[in-house]
Design an enzyme around this catalytic site. Sequence first.
Site, mmCIF file in Angstrom:
data_model
loop_
_atom_site.group_PDB
_atom_site.id
_atom_site.type_symbol
_atom_site.label_atom_id
_atom_site.label_comp_id
_atom_site.label_asym_id
_atom_site.label_seq_id
_atom_site.Cartn_x
_atom_site.Cartn_y
_atom_site.Cartn_z
ATOM 1 N N GLU A 281 0.741 -1.142 0.025
ATOM 2 C CA GLU A 281 0.008 -0.144 -0.156
ATOM 3 C C GLU A 281 0.764 1.235 -0.010
ATOM 4 O OE1 GLU A 281 0.407 -1.554 4.427
ATOM 5 O OE2 GLU A 281 0.205 -2.407 2.633
ATOM 6 N N HIS A 305 -8.299 -3.254 -1.587
ATOM 7 C CA HIS A 305 -7.759 -3.583 -0.178
ATOM 8 C C HIS A 305 -6.333 -2.311 -0.004
ATOM 9 C CE1 HIS A 305 -6.296 -5.697 3.456
ATOM 10 N NE2 HIS A 305 -5.039 -5.303 3.116
ATOM 11 N N GLU A 306 -5.660 -2.094 -1.002
ATOM 12 C CA GLU A 306 -4.577 -1.312 -1.003
ATOM 13 C C GLU A 306 -5.115 0.006 -1.073
ATOM 14 O OE1 GLU A 306 -2.256 -2.813 0.045
ATOM 15 O OE2 GLU A 306 -2.603 -4.883 -1.176
ATOM 16 N N HIS A 309 -6.020 0.893 2.564
ATOM 17 C CA HIS A 309 -4.885 1.465 3.370
ATOM 18 C C HIS A 309 -4.686 2.894 3.115
ATOM 19 C CE1 HIS A 309 -3.013 -1.810 5.491
ATOM 20 N NE2 HIS A 309 -3.022 -2.722 4.170
ATOM 21 N N GLU A 328 -4.489 -3.828 9.452
ATOM 22 C CA GLU A 328 -5.062 -4.864 8.569
ATOM 23 C C GLU A 328 -6.344 -5.214 8.615
ATOM 24 O OE1 GLU A 328 -3.727 -5.158 5.702
ATOM 25 O OE2 GLU A 328 -1.696 -4.747 6.002
ATOM 26 N N ASP A 385 8.135 -11.417 9.426
ATOM 27 C CA ASP A 385 7.987 -11.986 8.448
ATOM 28 C C ASP A 385 7.646 -13.699 8.804
ATOM 29 O OD1 ASP A 385 8.524 -9.811 7.081
ATOM 30 O OD2 ASP A 385 10.731 -10.277 6.657
ATOM 31 N N TYR A 393 -5.531 -9.811 9.698
ATOM 32 C CA TYR A 393 -6.733 -9.378 8.897
ATOM 33 C C TYR A 393 -8.007 -9.708 9.241
ATOM 34 C CZ TYR A 393 -2.527 -8.643 5.602
ATOM 35 O OH TYR A 393 -1.189 -8.230 5.135
#
Length: 611
Positions: A281, A305-306, A309, A328, A385, A393
């Site tokens: 994003e 979605h992006e 953001h 998220e 990560d 989410y």
Amino acid sequence: MAPVDPHSYTDGAHPVTKHAALSFYLDFTASTIHASALLTLSEPHSGDLLLDTRAVSVHSATTAADPPEPILFSLAASPDPILGSALTLTLPPDTTSFHLTFSTSPDASALQWLAPPQTASAQPFVFSQCQSIHARSIFPCHDTPAARITFSLLLNVPSQLSAVAAARHVGRRDPLPSDHCGACDEALWCAPGRVVEEFEMEQPVPPYLFAFAAGGIGSRDLGPRTRVYAEGGDKVLDEAAREFAGVEDMVKVGEDLFGPYEWERFDLLVLPPSFPYGGMENPRMVFLTPTVIKGDASGAQVVAHELAHSWTGNLITNKTNEDFWLNEGFTTYAERRIVEVVQGEERAALNMGIGWRGLNQMMERFKDNMEFTKLKPKMAGIDPDDVYSEVPYEKGFQFLWRIERQIGRPAFDEFIKKYIAMFKFQSIDTETFLEFLKANVPGIENQIDLHLWVEGTGIPPDAMEPDSAIYKKICSLAAEFKSGKLPSEDEVADWNGQEWELYLENLPTDVEASQVTALDERYKLSESRDYEVKVAFLQLAISAGCKCYFNEVEKCLKQVGRMKYLRPLYSSLAKCSGEEKMLAQRIFSEAQEFYHPIARGVAESILSKHS
């Protein structure tokens, strides 16, 4: 030391960087950036100041005075495997800004350098991916979302290439001797065949949203404030322009739902297939995987979605990765509200159904460490990560949906607009959100167990599976598969990729290989252009022992570097014994140079876990 973030050396007792003036010389031959940075602090400071770095070579540190005075600095000799190395500067009294020169490593975790044979344009290419804690591998910074910065950026690139960044494009011009500020030798900076692309980011953003790319990039206008960029020529640009034709309408819907769009432009960059995420994003310039170009405009949902953001994540940001759900969960909720308006309630319900299935799968993934099923997990000593998942989410979405059901949509819409207006251009934690919620929705803590939702493990009992006719029908058809019933052609006549994805995700895993091949013979799912469908089918094939699909699995793992696909396919192979495990190891050894460093690390950890 008063740490503000378990993933940063930033000391809460010291000021943080508020502006960075960056000059980057991109050396494609050496896969290195030679750079300078003029960093300005939020207030004057004397004595030690700590910055985050990872595999960055610092050459000099000086005051911003004229003439400059050297600043003592030291770089921790033994880097922390997660945090990298702290850069300690000893600043003279009342320092407000200082100057650094440095170089990145060819192995910088935020950067992927692609040689001409690896690109569609036959030109070299580089792109950045700084989320979650990788900006420190590009330049020394307070690499925490708690410390927002503005920045200027000069990118010195070969003249046959173009550059983009998540910032306002000021212009493209010849290099000037005054530009480099010690980033490299003046003769190198101003050499023939080089140009400078100049950018300015005037709105404060967290460092993980710093982003740029350079290569053989072209563009197409989509609307008055939207444009798509891509590497790969007219064919890719034409396909992308068709897929994302409705983006301007989405921006307008977002403004109606959540308030003014504060970033001026909403442009899209389609990256080479090694990009490790579906989308990133980055403000003003969203980065996308080419796998979202599916030919039926359904890839626009990743864009939704992006875009969401732009309000939830970029405008209001989680203070640390322990509060990641604030980014998220809110964005997943906002995305589905946009999709509901643009594509209808049934499409939004399908999204919710796929998300519900994914959330339940995450409970299985983390069954041995339920800490990471919490909305606010403890993350000290954990690489973000390694535990990246759908939990923030989908559990975050479920929490917000639960509040909406309790107070009603009109009241919740009013609450969200007020929340965004109150905290825009700030980074906040979960506690701040909860206090705002309780202050603006009096008595909500007596109606919903907020502590259970935020601190509890697993899925709360008042979470809800979506309820729609198409969702129930698909789940019912999936349940019939085990008894040998395939969906009829009439039943799937109007299915798109999402319907197939939901169907495949709900199939039982203990099915016969013959059933899997029969399904594929009828509907050619292994050949789908939609990677959500293809990967879901290939996972099923691996679990059923269908070795006839191993070539397709190998092709997929070598053509696409998106972690959403690498993680399940490598995991499915590695969990098996013998031939499948050996196949996973061979494919990785042959494909790893194609993957972005973040994706390479994830695949390595999967294979080592199951070795």
